[in-house]
Design a protein around this motif. Structure first.
Motif, short mmCIF file in Angstrom:
data_model
loop_
_atom_site.label_atom_id
_atom_site.label_comp_id
_atom_site.label_asym_id
_atom_site.label_seq_id
_atom_site.Cartn_x
_atom_site.Cartn_y
_atom_site.Cartn_z
N PRO A 27 0.82 -1.21 0.00
CA PRO A 27 0.00 0.00 0.00
C PRO A 27 0.85 1.26 0.00
CG PRO A 27 -0.80 -1.55 1.63
CD PRO A 27 0.52 -2.08 1.13
N VAL A 28 0.37 2.28 -0.70
CA VAL A 28 1.11 3.55 -0.82
C VAL A 28 0.11 4.69 -0.73
CG1 VAL A 28 2.62 4.92 -2.30
CG2 VAL A 28 2.82 2.44 -2.33
N TYR A 29 0.49 5.73 0.02
CA TYR A 29 -0.33 6.95 0.09
C TYR A 29 -0.21 7.70 -1.23
CZ TYR A 29 -0.89 6.16 5.06
OH TYR A 29 -1.22 5.61 6.27
N PHE A 30 -1.24 8.47 -1.55
CA PHE A 30 -1.31 9.19 -2.82
C PHE A 30 -0.05 10.04 -3.06
CE2 PHE A 30 -2.44 12.64 -5.65
CZ PHE A 30 -3.16 12.00 -6.64
N ALA A 31 0.34 10.84 -2.08
CA ALA A 31 1.50 11.73 -2.24
C ALA A 31 2.77 10.93 -2.49
CB ALA A 31 1.67 12.63 -1.03
N GLU A 32 2.94 9.81 -1.80
CA GLU A 32 4.11 8.96 -1.99
C GLU A 32 4.10 8.35 -3.39
OE1 GLU A 32 3.48 6.20 1.16
OE2 GLU A 32 4.56 7.40 2.63
N LEU A 33 2.93 7.97 -3.83
CA LEU A 33 2.78 7.38 -5.16
C LEU A 33 3.13 8.41 -6.24
CD1 LEU A 33 1.97 4.88 -6.75
CD2 LEU A 33 -0.41 5.53 -6.45
N GLU B 212 -8.23 3.13 0.05
CA GLU B 212 -8.56 3.04 1.47
C GLU B 212 -8.32 4.38 2.14
OE1 GLU B 212 -5.94 -0.25 2.38
OE2 GLU B 212 -7.60 -1.66 2.20
N VAL B 213 -9.28 4.83 2.94
CA VAL B 213 -9.18 6.12 3.62
C VAL B 213 -8.83 5.88 5.08
CG1 VAL B 213 -10.42 8.23 4.26
CG2 VAL B 213 -10.88 7.12 2.05
N ASP B 214 -7.74 6.54 5.52
CA ASP B 214 -7.32 6.51 6.91
C ASP B 214 -7.90 7.77 7.55
OD1 ASP B 214 -6.06 6.54 9.35
OD2 ASP B 214 -4.02 6.64 8.55
N GLY B 215 -8.84 7.59 8.49
CA GLY B 215 -9.58 8.71 9.06
C GLY B 215 -8.75 9.75 9.76
N GLY B 216 -7.50 9.41 10.07
CA GLY B 216 -6.60 10.40 10.63
C GLY B 216 -6.94 10.80 12.04
N PRO B 217 -6.64 11.96 12.48
CA PRO B 217 -6.07 13.02 11.65
C PRO B 217 -4.58 12.80 11.38
CG PRO B 217 -6.44 13.85 13.88
CD PRO B 217 -6.89 12.43 13.85
N PRO B 218 -4.08 13.30 10.32
CA PRO B 218 -4.82 13.88 9.19
C PRO B 218 -5.45 12.79 8.34
CG PRO B 218 -2.50 13.79 8.65
CD PRO B 218 -2.63 13.28 10.07
N LEU B 219 -6.44 13.17 7.57
CA LEU B 219 -7.10 12.27 6.64
C LEU B 219 -6.10 11.90 5.55
CD1 LEU B 219 -9.96 11.10 5.81
CD2 LEU B 219 -10.01 12.99 4.21
N ARG B 220 -5.89 10.61 5.32
CA ARG B 220 -4.95 10.18 4.27
C ARG B 220 -5.59 9.06 3.46
NH1 ARG B 220 0.89 9.15 6.63
NH2 ARG B 220 1.46 9.45 4.46
N VAL B 221 -5.27 9.03 2.20
CA VAL B 221 -5.81 8.01 1.30
C VAL B 221 -4.65 7.17 0.79
CG1 VAL B 221 -7.07 7.59 -0.84
CG2 VAL B 221 -7.72 9.50 0.64
N SER B 222 -4.80 5.86 0.92
CA SER B 222 -3.78 4.96 0.38
C SER B 222 -4.42 4.06 -0.67
CB SER B 222 -3.14 4.12 1.48
OG SER B 222 -4.08 3.24 2.05
N TYR B 223 -3.56 3.45 -1.45
CA TYR B 223 -4.00 2.56 -2.52
C TYR B 223 -3.21 1.28 -2.41
CZ TYR B 223 -6.17 6.74 -4.29
OH TYR B 223 -6.95 7.86 -4.41
N ARG B 224 -3.89 0.18 -2.69
CA ARG B 224 -3.22 -1.12 -2.70
C ARG B 224 -3.79 -1.96 -3.83
NH1 ARG B 224 -6.54 -5.07 -0.98
NH2 ARG B 224 -8.25 -4.47 0.39
N LEU B 225 -3.01 -2.93 -4.25
CA LEU B 225 -3.46 -3.83 -5.31
C LEU B 225 -4.38 -4.89 -4.75
CD1 LEU B 225 -0.14 -4.37 -7.28
CD2 LEU B 225 -2.06 -2.92 -7.94
N THR B 226 -5.35 -5.28 -5.53
CA THR B 226 -6.18 -6.42 -5.21
C THR B 226 -5.41 -7.69 -5.59
OG1 THR B 226 -7.15 -6.47 -7.41
CG2 THR B 226 -8.28 -5.12 -5.74
N GLU B 227 -6.00 -8.82 -5.37
CA GLU B 227 -5.38 -10.08 -5.78
C GLU B 227 -5.13 -10.07 -7.29
OE1 GLU B 227 -6.39 -14.86 -5.98
OE2 GLU B 227 -7.56 -13.60 -4.62
N ALA B 228 -6.09 -9.56 -8.05
CA ALA B 228 -5.92 -9.49 -9.51
C ALA B 228 -4.76 -8.56 -9.88
CB ALA B 228 -7.22 -9.01 -10.16
N GLY B 229 -4.62 -7.46 -9.17
CA GLY B 229 -3.51 -6.54 -9.42
C GLY B 229 -2.17 -7.17 -9.08
N ARG B 230 -2.10 -7.87 -7.95
CA ARG B 230 -0.85 -8.53 -7.55
C ARG B 230 -0.47 -9.64 -8.51
NH1 ARG B 230 -3.52 -8.09 -2.71
NH2 ARG B 230 -3.93 -10.32 -2.64
N ALA B 231 -1.45 -10.20 -9.18
CA ALA B 231 -1.18 -11.27 -10.15
C ALA B 231 -0.40 -10.77 -11.36
CB ALA B 231 -2.49 -11.93 -10.59
#
Length: 120
Positions: free
Chosen positions: A39-45, A73-92
């Motif tokens: 998983p990676v946060y939007f800014a890091e990505l 995925e939204v991390d309610g924070g504070p601060p509010l942060r949004v991360s992204y991760r691959l699904t099983e299909a993405g990891r494939a």
């Protein structure tokens, strides 16, 4: 075989067409490659993919999410942060992307052009 039959045999199959319709877009493969590590946060990505704008990254993530390859995925924070991760299909996609990387190291090592020794 008729000329029309030969043309039909030379057509790309629908699976390959669907793959490149999604992954053939600029930045998409790079975004997936970064997410393969977890998983990676939007800014890091955005920092991990040099040259991509926030708008383009958002568009690509939306497309990958709609295709079932990425989860937001939204991390309610504070601060509010949004991360992204691959699904099983993405990891494939991992083995295919690693193989493409190996291919590029062998055949596109000279600034994106196939070295003369591999031509022809």
């Amino acid at each position: 075989m008729t000329e029309r039959g030969e043309e039909a045999c030379r057509q790309v199959d629908t699976g390959m067409t669907r793959v490149f319709a999604l992954l053939g877009k600029r930045w998409t493969g790079l975004v997936v490659a970064v997410l393969l590590d977890g998983p990676v946060y939007f800014a890091e990505l955005r920092r991990a993919v040099p040259g991509i704008s926030e708008r383009m990254l958002s568009d690509r993530l939306t497309e990958l999410s709609a295709a079932g390859l990425v989860v937001r995925e939204v991390d309610g924070g504070p601060p509010l942060r949004v991360s992204y991760r691959l699904t099983e299909a993405g990891r494939a996609l991992d083995p295919a992307l690693k193989e493409l990387s190996r291919w590029a190291e062998t055949y596109l090592a000279d600034g994106g052009q196939c070295p003369a020794r591999f031509r022809g």
